[in-house]
Design an enzyme around this catalytic site. Structure first.
Site, PDB file in Angstrom:
ATOM      1  N   HIS A 186     -10.303  -5.019  -3.475  1.00  0.00           N
ATOM      2  CA  HIS A 186      -8.963  -5.295  -2.936  1.00  0.00           C
ATOM      3  C   HIS A 186      -9.071  -5.790  -1.511  1.00  0.00           C
ATOM      4  O   HIS A 186      -9.915  -5.329  -0.749  1.00  0.00           O
ATOM      5  CB  HIS A 186      -8.066  -4.056  -3.001  1.00  0.00           C
ATOM      6  CG  HIS A 186      -8.689  -2.789  -2.505  1.00  0.00           C
ATOM      7  ND1 HIS A 186      -9.595  -2.047  -3.248  1.00  0.00           N
ATOM      8  CD2 HIS A 186      -8.565  -2.143  -1.323  1.00  0.00           C
ATOM      9  CE1 HIS A 186      -9.976  -0.989  -2.554  1.00  0.00           C
ATOM     10  NE2 HIS A 186      -9.388  -1.025  -1.374  1.00  0.00           N
ATOM     11  N   HIS A 239      -7.079  -5.784   1.889  1.00  0.00           N
ATOM     12  CA  HIS A 239      -5.945  -5.239   2.640  1.00  0.00           C
ATOM     13  C   HIS A 239      -5.461  -6.321   3.608  1.00  0.00           C
ATOM     14  O   HIS A 239      -6.271  -7.027   4.204  1.00  0.00           O
ATOM     15  CB  HIS A 239      -6.386  -4.079   3.549  1.00  0.00           C
ATOM     16  CG  HIS A 239      -6.840  -2.839   2.881  1.00  0.00           C
ATOM     17  ND1 HIS A 239      -6.051  -1.707   2.793  1.00  0.00           N
ATOM     18  CD2 HIS A 239      -8.029  -2.496   2.319  1.00  0.00           C
ATOM     19  CE1 HIS A 239      -6.740  -0.728   2.205  1.00  0.00           C
ATOM     20  NE2 HIS A 239      -7.945  -1.187   1.908  1.00  0.00           N
ATOM     21  N   ASN A 247     -12.951  -3.234   2.270  1.00  0.00           N
ATOM     22  CA  ASN A 247     -13.887  -2.118   2.370  1.00  0.00           C
ATOM     23  C   ASN A 247     -14.815  -2.132   1.156  1.00  0.00           C
ATOM     24  O   ASN A 247     -14.398  -2.482   0.050  1.00  0.00           O
ATOM     25  CB  ASN A 247     -13.127  -0.784   2.417  1.00  0.00           C
ATOM     26  CG  ASN A 247     -12.283  -0.654   3.679  1.00  0.00           C
ATOM     27  OD1 ASN A 247     -12.698  -1.081   4.759  1.00  0.00           O
ATOM     28  ND2 ASN A 247     -11.101  -0.074   3.546  1.00  0.00           N
ATOM     29  N   GLY A 293     -15.693   3.024   3.572  1.00  0.00           N
ATOM     30  CA  GLY A 293     -14.448   3.772   3.393  1.00  0.00           C
ATOM     31  C   GLY A 293     -13.680   3.378   2.144  1.00  0.00           C
ATOM     32  O   GLY A 293     -12.482   3.655   2.037  1.00  0.00           O
ATOM     33  N   GLN A 294     -14.361   2.751   1.190  1.00  0.00           N
ATOM     34  CA  GLN A 294     -13.673   2.366  -0.054  1.00  0.00           C
ATOM     35  C   GLN A 294     -13.360   3.605  -0.877  1.00  0.00           C
ATOM     36  O   GLN A 294     -14.255   4.404  -1.171  1.00  0.00           O
ATOM     37  CB  GLN A 294     -14.542   1.392  -0.862  1.00  0.00           C
ATOM     38  CG  GLN A 294     -13.820   0.854  -2.087  1.00  0.00           C
ATOM     39  CD  GLN A 294     -14.642  -0.181  -2.860  1.00  0.00           C
ATOM     40  OE1 GLN A 294     -15.841  -0.343  -2.627  1.00  0.00           O
ATOM     41  NE2 GLN A 294     -14.006  -0.865  -3.783  1.00  0.00           N
ATOM     42  N   ASP A 353       0.851  -1.189   0.000  1.00  0.00           N
ATOM     43  CA  ASP A 353       0.000   0.000   0.000  1.00  0.00           C
ATOM     44  C   ASP A 353       0.889   1.242   0.000  1.00  0.00           C
ATOM     45  O   ASP A 353       1.888   1.318   0.721  1.00  0.00           O
ATOM     46  CB  ASP A 353      -0.909  -0.006   1.231  1.00  0.00           C
ATOM     47  CG  ASP A 353      -2.062   0.972   1.091  1.00  0.00           C
ATOM     48  OD1 ASP A 353      -3.212   0.526   0.954  1.00  0.00           O
ATOM     49  OD2 ASP A 353      -1.801   2.212   1.099  1.00  0.00           O
ATOM     50  N   ILE A 354       0.519   2.224  -0.800  1.00  0.00           N
ATOM     51  CA  ILE A 354       1.328   3.444  -0.932  1.00  0.00           C
ATOM     52  C   ILE A 354       1.316   4.287   0.351  1.00  0.00           C
ATOM     53  O   ILE A 354       2.228   5.077   0.581  1.00  0.00           O
ATOM     54  CB  ILE A 354       0.834   4.281  -2.146  1.00  0.00           C
ATOM     55  CG1 ILE A 354       1.914   5.191  -2.670  1.00  0.00           C
ATOM     56  CG2 ILE A 354      -0.442   5.043  -1.811  1.00  0.00           C
ATOM     57  CD1 ILE A 354       1.596   5.796  -4.037  1.00  0.00           C
TER      58      ILE A 354
HETATM   59  P1  5GP Z   1      -9.704   1.582   0.256  1.00  0.00           P
HETATM   60  O1  5GP Z   1      -9.821   2.817   1.100  1.00  0.00           O
HETATM   61  O2  5GP Z   1     -10.362   1.763  -1.087  1.00  0.00           O
HETATM   62  O3  5GP Z   1     -10.116   0.324   0.952  1.00  0.00           O
HETATM   63  O4  5GP Z   1      -8.147   1.382   0.025  1.00  0.00           O
HETATM   64  C1  5GP Z   1      -7.455   1.865  -1.072  1.00  0.00           C
HETATM   65  C2  5GP Z   1      -5.994   1.752  -0.706  1.00  0.00           C
HETATM   66  O5  5GP Z   1      -5.246   1.918  -1.883  1.00  0.00           O
HETATM   67  C3  5GP Z   1      -5.534   2.816   0.278  1.00  0.00           C
HETATM   68  O6  5GP Z   1      -4.988   2.191   1.432  1.00  0.00           O
HETATM   69  C4  5GP Z   1      -4.477   3.605  -0.501  1.00  0.00           C
HETATM   70  O7  5GP Z   1      -3.379   3.986   0.290  1.00  0.00           O
HETATM   71  C5  5GP Z   1      -4.078   2.634  -1.582  1.00  0.00           C
HETATM   72  N1  5GP Z   1      -3.665   3.279  -2.828  1.00  0.00           N
HETATM   73  C6  5GP Z   1      -4.342   4.263  -3.498  1.00  0.00           C
HETATM   74  N2  5GP Z   1      -3.677   4.604  -4.606  1.00  0.00           N
HETATM   75  C7  5GP Z   1      -2.563   3.807  -4.654  1.00  0.00           C
HETATM   76  C8  5GP Z   1      -1.486   3.685  -5.576  1.00  0.00           C
HETATM   77  O8  5GP Z   1      -1.404   4.384  -6.597  1.00  0.00           O
HETATM   78  N3  5GP Z   1      -0.524   2.769  -5.284  1.00  0.00           N
HETATM   79  C9  5GP Z   1      -0.596   1.965  -4.174  1.00  0.00           C
HETATM   80  N4  5GP Z   1       0.412   1.099  -3.976  1.00  0.00           N
HETATM   81  N5  5GP Z   1      -1.607   2.051  -3.289  1.00  0.00           N
HETATM   82  C10 5GP Z   1      -2.572   2.962  -3.524  1.00  0.00           C
END
Ligand code: 5GP
Ligand code: ZN
Length: 113
Positions: A99, A101, A86, A92-93, A29-30
């Site tokens: 995906h 986590h 999520n 919180g998606q 995760d970034i």
């Molecule tokens: P969500 O909030 O949708 O469950 O999680 C999305 C996740 O994707 C977040 O934890 C966010 O940090 C990660 N993320 C978003 N954009 C990027 C990206 O460009 N590269 C990577 N490695 N992670 C990303």
């Protein structure tokens, strides 16, 4: 194609890949929320678990099995961690490509805020 995770799959956006096969990709995760924080995504664009179809059950199962294996590889077998999916706004998606986590390497609070 506007989906950032599809762009990561296509190699148009760089990522720190930790696993890849024909069905899935796993990458760090970034913006890590724990010492270990990676994502496992299907190569097929499925928006979230609420719209997945029953025919994708095997694929989702494979993602979970791989997430488990990678969590163990990253040293989280003994103390565990958290597998999170999520879905949509209340969940919180922020990226509309399914995906999983995995977060580990520290004690995580419950319930989520
Ligand atoms: P969500 O909030 O949708 O469950 O999680 C999305 C996740 O994707 C977040 O934890 C966010 O940090 C990660 N993320 C978003 N954009 C990027 C990206 O460009 N590269 C990577 N490695 N992670 C990303
Ligand atoms: Zn996508």
């Amino acid at each position: 194609m506007s989906c950032i995770f599809c762009k990561i799959i296509a190699g148009e956006i760089p990522s720190k890949k930790i696993y890849e096969d024909d069905d899935m990709l796993a990458f760090s995760d970034i913006n890590p929320m724990a010492p270990v924080h990676f994502l496992v995504i299907p190569k097929k664009h499925i928006e979230n678990l609420l719209v997945m179809e029953d025919k994708d059950a095997l694929l989702i199962g494979k993602l979970l099995c791989k997430a488990k294996e990678l969590a163990k590889q990253q040293g989280c077998e003994e103390k565990g961690g958290r597998f999170v999916i999520n879905a949509k706004s209340d969940g919180g998606q922020t990226v509309d490509h399914l995906h999983i986590h995995f977060l580990g390497g520290r004690s995580l609070g419950w319930p989520p805020g």
